[in-house]
Design an enzyme around this catalytic site. Structure first.
Site, PDB file in Angstrom:
ATOM      1  N   LYS A   7       1.354   7.870 -23.252  1.00  0.00           N
ATOM      2  CA  LYS A   7       1.934   8.221 -24.556  1.00  0.00           C
ATOM      3  C   LYS A   7       3.428   7.893 -24.516  1.00  0.00           C
ATOM      4  O   LYS A   7       3.813   6.753 -24.743  1.00  0.00           O
ATOM      5  CB  LYS A   7       1.702   9.700 -24.879  1.00  0.00           C
ATOM      6  N   TYR A  43       0.829  -1.200   0.000  1.00  0.00           N
ATOM      7  CA  TYR A  43       0.000   0.000   0.000  1.00  0.00           C
ATOM      8  C   TYR A  43       0.866   1.254   0.000  1.00  0.00           C
ATOM      9  O   TYR A  43       0.495   2.277  -0.587  1.00  0.00           O
ATOM     10  CB  TYR A  43      -0.948   0.021   1.205  1.00  0.00           C
ATOM     11  N   PHE A  99     -16.977  15.576 -27.038  1.00  0.00           N
ATOM     12  CA  PHE A  99     -16.556  14.660 -28.114  1.00  0.00           C
ATOM     13  C   PHE A  99     -16.504  13.215 -27.661  1.00  0.00           C
ATOM     14  O   PHE A  99     -16.630  12.299 -28.454  1.00  0.00           O
ATOM     15  CB  PHE A  99     -15.180  15.077 -28.662  1.00  0.00           C
ATOM     16  N   ASP A 116       3.375  20.483 -20.439  1.00  0.00           N
ATOM     17  CA  ASP A 116       2.587  19.288 -20.714  1.00  0.00           C
ATOM     18  C   ASP A 116       3.560  18.379 -21.460  1.00  0.00           C
ATOM     19  O   ASP A 116       3.815  18.556 -22.657  1.00  0.00           O
ATOM     20  CB  ASP A 116       1.354  19.620 -21.551  1.00  0.00           C
ATOM     21  N   ARG A 144     -10.962  15.989 -34.539  1.00  0.00           N
ATOM     22  CA  ARG A 144     -10.289  17.054 -33.798  1.00  0.00           C
ATOM     23  C   ARG A 144     -10.632  18.364 -34.489  1.00  0.00           C
ATOM     24  O   ARG A 144      -9.926  18.847 -35.355  1.00  0.00           O
ATOM     25  CB  ARG A 144      -8.768  16.861 -33.761  1.00  0.00           C
ATOM     26  N   PHE A 188      -5.484  21.999 -25.057  1.00  0.00           N
ATOM     27  CA  PHE A 188      -5.816  20.581 -25.168  1.00  0.00           C
ATOM     28  C   PHE A 188      -7.078  20.353 -24.338  1.00  0.00           C
ATOM     29  O   PHE A 188      -7.271  20.983 -23.293  1.00  0.00           O
ATOM     30  CB  PHE A 188      -4.679  19.647 -24.723  1.00  0.00           C
ATOM     31  N   THR A 189      -7.912  19.434 -24.796  1.00  0.00           N
ATOM     32  CA  THR A 189      -9.269  19.255 -24.241  1.00  0.00           C
ATOM     33  C   THR A 189      -9.285  19.103 -22.715  1.00  0.00           C
ATOM     34  O   THR A 189      -9.874  19.922 -22.011  1.00  0.00           O
ATOM     35  CB  THR A 189      -9.937  18.036 -24.899  1.00  0.00           C
TER      36      THR A 189
HETATM   37  N1  PM9 Z   1      -4.560  12.732 -25.046  1.00  0.00           N
HETATM   38  C1  PM9 Z   1      -5.292  11.754 -27.059  1.00  0.00           C
HETATM   39  O1  PM9 Z   1      -5.932  10.877 -27.660  1.00  0.00           O
HETATM   40  C2  PM9 Z   1      -6.355  10.994 -24.895  1.00  0.00           C
HETATM   41  C3  PM9 Z   1      -7.506  11.772 -24.388  1.00  0.00           C
HETATM   42  S1  PM9 Z   1      -8.366  12.757 -25.546  1.00  0.00           S
HETATM   43  C4  PM9 Z   1      -8.988  11.634 -26.595  1.00  0.00           C
HETATM   44  O2  PM9 Z   1      -4.561  12.571 -27.659  1.00  0.00           O
HETATM   45  C5  PM9 Z   1      -2.153  15.958 -23.915  1.00  0.00           C
HETATM   46  C6  PM9 Z   1      -1.338  16.755 -24.880  1.00  0.00           C
HETATM   47  C7  PM9 Z   1      -2.824  14.831 -24.317  1.00  0.00           C
HETATM   48  C8  PM9 Z   1      -3.613  14.101 -23.381  1.00  0.00           C
HETATM   49  C9  PM9 Z   1      -4.388  12.998 -23.762  1.00  0.00           C
HETATM   50  C10 PM9 Z   1      -3.640  14.560 -22.027  1.00  0.00           C
HETATM   51  C11 PM9 Z   1      -4.428  13.850 -20.984  1.00  0.00           C
HETATM   52  C12 PM9 Z   1      -2.951  15.691 -21.690  1.00  0.00           C
HETATM   53  N2  PM9 Z   1      -2.227  16.367 -22.638  1.00  0.00           N
HETATM   54  O3  PM9 Z   1      -5.491  10.935 -21.379  1.00  0.00           O
HETATM   55  O4  PM9 Z   1      -5.529  11.794 -19.082  1.00  0.00           O
HETATM   56  O5  PM9 Z   1      -2.726  14.446 -25.583  1.00  0.00           O
HETATM   57  O6  PM9 Z   1      -3.652  10.378 -19.798  1.00  0.00           O
HETATM   58  O7  PM9 Z   1      -3.836  12.640 -20.664  1.00  0.00           O
HETATM   59  C13 PM9 Z   1      -5.357  11.836 -25.618  1.00  0.00           C
HETATM   60  P1  PM9 Z   1      -4.690  11.375 -20.203  1.00  0.00           P
END
Ligand code: PM9
Length: 467
Positions: free
Chosen positions: A260, A74, A451, A217, A384, A126-127
């Site tokens: 990523k 833990y 989306f 980021d 997008r 970014f979203t």
């Molecule tokens: N990016 C992508 O497909 C997955 C979510 S939106 C469909 O590109 C950036 C630059 C990203 C990103 C995720 C996140 C969030 C932050 N910054 O998905 O929460 O491209 O691990 O990261 C997606 P998490």
């Protein structure tokens, strides 16, 4: 070893996963049931899945071996200490807080650093990132160079911050109301475009002059480092690891989606150099993620991330990855398919506005194109454009982004050049039938991050029958 432009995959296949085999009639039913939203399709119903490169990576035998070394205590898992030492060695930040994925880190950072009324500049939105900034009362300001919004402008570092825009925001609202600049390396929605080392340095100087922190980021930071090595004078003989370390040396911390550039299926982290911020972050992480030594992850996931970082900076890996994107892009370009140029680090962005020039942006060309490409070929991609961009938080009006695209996102180490040939042929065939594709209208519009779960209806049923 001979150095061809498109070297074969730098990996051998040890385990296989079968791909979806629906025929066109079945796909027609599937996309309709999914409300013409590719996020709502079942993965098993897709042939080649280019929805995202997030968490869709193939892990190496070493990463899988590391999973068996998971210390599922833990608190104080040895995998956390391994991850911490790797992040310190490669990223250079003092403190790391693991989170379940990137937006977990965004949530903590935004909650701690933003007060209502603040402004957060960034090199394009970014979203999820903007969502957390706005949720905490900030206004996002785009300070990327103008060319980033033009699909055809060919610049080596199209993700750069426009220092004049950044300075103008400081003059307008005052440095005290800008807790940090969110510096994305690379810039996802601009097409995976990199930021130069020189620009990073300049941003850092300007920000620090006004006590504004530089929070990266870092989601696709290894791809950014590769472009610096390839394109920026003075970096050709440096390793990706050295470039990465230098990139982060100019900042104060980062959010990271490990899904990523850590080449894993889950995970993320938040980093910082400031001890007080770290202590506050540990207070937040226990509320929303878990102990500061696991942050919503199993020990094995942290181990996979630690090993993934060391693999991601290997030149053979990252040069193959970026070249796969170029290979697909060049095939489409030869057939005249409109795209964002130059090709970025993780995806090809097809310009849906021009591909479907018979549709207005209010008929959601990118959403329609993603749905049509799936039905036509079984290739899943993502919108997008206007749908992802959402509504202005104050006026409620739709944002109208200049870039209206579908993203053909390449998962890491999953597909071969042969798969990309199939994708290219599918897009090119559909391009020849493009006038048959109908626009879409809302069926259900969610209030946030619409989306992901929104659904749509076809505007002109007859057209769809045609391709
Ligand atoms: N990016 C992508 O497909 C997955 C979510 S939106 C469909 O590109 C950036 C630059 C990203 C990103 C995720 C996140 C969030 C932050 N910054 O998905 O929460 O491209 O691990 O990261 C997606 P998490």
């Amino acid at each position: 070893m001979e150095n061809k432009r498109f070297m074969p995959e730098p990996f051998k296949i040890k385990m296989v996963e079968h791909m979806g085999t629906l025929d066109k009639e079945e796909r027609k039913v599937a996309i309709k049931e999914a409300g013409f939203n590719t996020f709502l399709l079942r993965s098993e119903d897709c042939y080649i899945d280019l929805l995202t490169d997030s968490g869709t990576n193939a892990m190496s035998d070493r990463q899988w071996a590391g999973m068996l070394l998971g210390d599922e205590a833990y608190a104080g898992s040895r995998n956390f200490y391994h991850l911490q030492s790797v992040v310190r060695e490669y990223f250079g930040f003092k403190y790391i807080v693991p989170t379940h994925q990137g937006r977990g880190a965004e949530n903590i950072l935004s909650s701690l650093m933003i007060k209502p009324g603040d402004y957060i500049p960034g090199n394009m939105y970014f979203t999820t990132t903007r969502f957390h900034q706005e949720r905490n009362g900030a206004t996002f300001r785009d300070v990327i160079i103008d060319e980033a919004h033009d699909p055809r402008a060919e610049l080596p570092f199209k993700g750069n911050v426009d220092l004049k825009k950044f300075q103008a925001l400081i003059d307008e609202v005052g440095g005290d109301n800008i807790p940090y600049i969110c510096l994305a390396v690379t810039v996802n929605l601009a097409g995976g475009q990199p930021v130069s080392m020189n620009n990073i340095k300049e941003v850092s100087e300007l920000a620090h002059k006004y006590n504004i922190k530089v929070m990266y980021d870092a989601t696709r930071c290894v791809e950014n480092a590769y472009f610096i090595k390839e394109r920026e004078e003075g970096y050709q003989n440096k390793t990706i690891k050295e470039i990465l370390f230098e990139m982060f040396s100019y900042g104060d911390g980062c959010t990271m989606s490990g899904k990523k550039d850590c080449i894993t299926n889950i995970g993320g982290f938040l980093c910082m150099n400031d001890h007080d911020l770290y202590v506050q972050a540990t207070g937040m992480v226990v509320q929303f993620e878990g102990m500061p030594s696991y942050g919503g992850l199993a020990g094995r996931d942290m181990e996979a991330m630690a090993i993934g970082i060391t693999e991601a900076v290997k030149f053979e890996y990252i040069s193959h990855r970026v070249n796969q994107i170029r290979y697909l892009g060049e095939k489409l370009e030869a057939a005249g398919v409109p795209m964002i140029k130059p090709f970025g680090g993780h995806a090809i962005f097809v310009d849906a506005r021009e591909f479907l020039s018979h549709l207005s942006q209010e008929e959601f060309p990118a959403q329609a194109l993603a749905a049509a490409l799936y039905e036509f070929s079984g290739v899943r991609t993502m919108e997008r454009g206007i749908i992802s961009s959402g509504r202005d938080i104050k006026t409620g009006e739709n944002h109208h982004p200049k870039l209206e695209t579908i993203r053909l996102t390449i998962p890491r180490r999953v597909y071969t050049y042969a798969h990309l040939d199939f994708v290219a042929d599918a897009v090119i065939d559909l391009y020849r039938r493009r006038d048959k594709i109908s626009g879409l209208k809302w069926n259900y519009e969610p209030k946030v991050l619409r989306f992901f779960t929104g659904t749509f209806k076809i505007i002109n049923e007859e057209l769809v029958e045609g391709y």
